[in-house]
Design an enzyme around this catalytic site. Sequence first.
Site, short mmCIF file in Angstrom:
data_model
loop_
_atom_site.label_atom_id
_atom_site.label_comp_id
_atom_site.label_asym_id
_atom_site.label_seq_id
_atom_site.Cartn_x
_atom_site.Cartn_y
_atom_site.Cartn_z
N GLY A 136 -14.42 -57.44 4.18
CA GLY A 136 -13.08 -57.64 3.65
C GLY A 136 -12.07 -58.07 4.69
O GLY A 136 -12.40 -58.78 5.64
N GLY A 179 -6.59 -78.05 9.68
CA GLY A 179 -5.28 -78.34 9.12
C GLY A 179 -5.38 -78.96 7.74
O GLY A 179 -4.73 -78.51 6.78
N ALA A 180 -6.19 -80.00 7.62
CA ALA A 180 -6.35 -80.66 6.33
C ALA A 180 -6.95 -79.73 5.29
O ALA A 180 -6.53 -79.72 4.12
CB ALA A 180 -7.23 -81.91 6.50
N ILE A 200 -17.75 -73.08 5.72
CA ILE A 200 -16.83 -73.76 6.63
C ILE A 200 -15.38 -73.70 6.15
O ILE A 200 -14.47 -73.41 6.92
CB ILE A 200 -17.25 -75.22 6.85
CG1 ILE A 200 -18.59 -75.27 7.59
CG2 ILE A 200 -16.19 -75.99 7.65
CD1 ILE A 200 -19.17 -76.66 7.73
N ASN A 232 -10.16 -64.13 12.49
CA ASN A 232 -11.31 -63.35 12.06
C ASN A 232 -11.58 -62.27 13.10
O ASN A 232 -10.91 -62.21 14.14
CB ASN A 232 -12.54 -64.24 11.81
CG ASN A 232 -13.01 -64.97 13.05
OD1 ASN A 232 -12.87 -64.50 14.18
ND2 ASN A 232 -13.60 -66.15 12.85
N ASN A 235 -9.95 -84.10 10.24
CA ASN A 235 -11.23 -84.61 10.74
C ASN A 235 -12.08 -85.18 9.62
O ASN A 235 -11.96 -84.79 8.46
CB ASN A 235 -12.04 -83.49 11.41
CG ASN A 235 -11.44 -83.01 12.70
OD1 ASN A 235 -10.82 -83.77 13.44
ND2 ASN A 235 -11.63 -81.73 12.99
N ASP A 265 -10.21 -71.24 5.95
CA ASP A 265 -9.01 -72.06 5.76
C ASP A 265 -8.38 -71.80 4.40
O ASP A 265 -7.15 -71.72 4.27
CB ASP A 265 -9.34 -73.55 5.92
CG ASP A 265 -9.83 -73.87 7.33
OD1 ASP A 265 -9.31 -73.27 8.28
OD2 ASP A 265 -10.73 -74.72 7.46
N GLU A 312 -6.46 -76.27 16.69
CA GLU A 312 -7.31 -77.47 16.87
C GLU A 312 -6.50 -78.66 17.36
O GLU A 312 -7.07 -79.75 17.51
CB GLU A 312 -8.03 -77.82 15.56
CG GLU A 312 -9.23 -76.93 15.28
CD GLU A 312 -10.09 -77.41 14.13
OE1 GLU A 312 -11.27 -77.02 14.09
OE2 GLU A 312 -9.59 -78.16 13.25
N THR A 319 -9.82 -60.98 9.18
CA THR A 319 -10.91 -61.03 8.21
C THR A 319 -12.18 -60.49 8.85
O THR A 319 -12.43 -60.73 10.03
CB THR A 319 -11.14 -62.46 7.70
OG1 THR A 319 -11.48 -63.32 8.80
CG2 THR A 319 -9.89 -63.00 7.01
#
Length: 297
Positions: A211, A53-54, A236, A187, A23, A240, A146, A206
Amino acid sequence: MSTSLQPAVPIVAPTLTVVGSINLDITATASRLPSPGETVGGGVLRQQPGGKGANQAVAAARLAGSSRMVGAVGQDDAGLSLIGAMAGAGVDVQDIAQMEAATGTALVLVDAEGENQIVVCPGANGSLSLEGVSFADKEAVLCQLEVDQNVVLEAARRTKGFFVLNAAPAAPIIPELLERCDLVIVNETEYELIPALRDAPLVAVTYGGEGSAIFVDGERVAEAPAVRVSDIANTIGAGDAFCAALVLALQSGLEYGHALAAANAVGADAVRDSSSQPALKPLEHYIEASRAAIQPA
């Protein structure tokens, strides 16, 4: 109809392949997030590469020296820019297709504490296909939610090595897909929203400032404390970066607690960077730095 852009320079064999979203992030940073119907002034606007992904592919490349991205962008300036940014970070981009649809876009609001609100317009991500893509016998493959879940399932079916699903954003998971996962990463909110994960063979969760932990067949077998960060710039890309680091750490042979600790350290570095694709040190740095944080199962 799609075309692929070949990388300008040869890239060594990737350590991790990521299948997922790409994106353009359009981010407005303000002192606080608006309430429904409210306007908050004084914001700062910027555009930067994004997509779960990126973000994961770039993090993997910065941690391990290389990675491979399987995804789709539009035949537009944004798409070309995003491919160039990934290639510049060490990502093999030859399996990124250029589609007639517009490049995916995320509209992001970020407050002074790094908290965010995001609206994603999938664009070309919705046309992602694995046509012509193959995976090596021992290749680790990391996916998210996504992109179309059927594409993720196809990636899982084709993976002969280590298949990992970052089940985000939270959604009901096709039963066969969950059965094919060697590892699921979520998460704490996603863990609560996807009850099927309680019975999954291997799940990493997560907990933000508390932790992270690993569960085997629902039993908590390892954990690692969070790394305290006072200078948070953006949250953000942290999740990832954690995902990429955890997969690489486990693939390198680390036991669960040490792998979690190293991934926590990577996530902490990520939140100090305002970019969704933060600058990171080699994985070995975080492995050594996190030895003191290892906790027994």
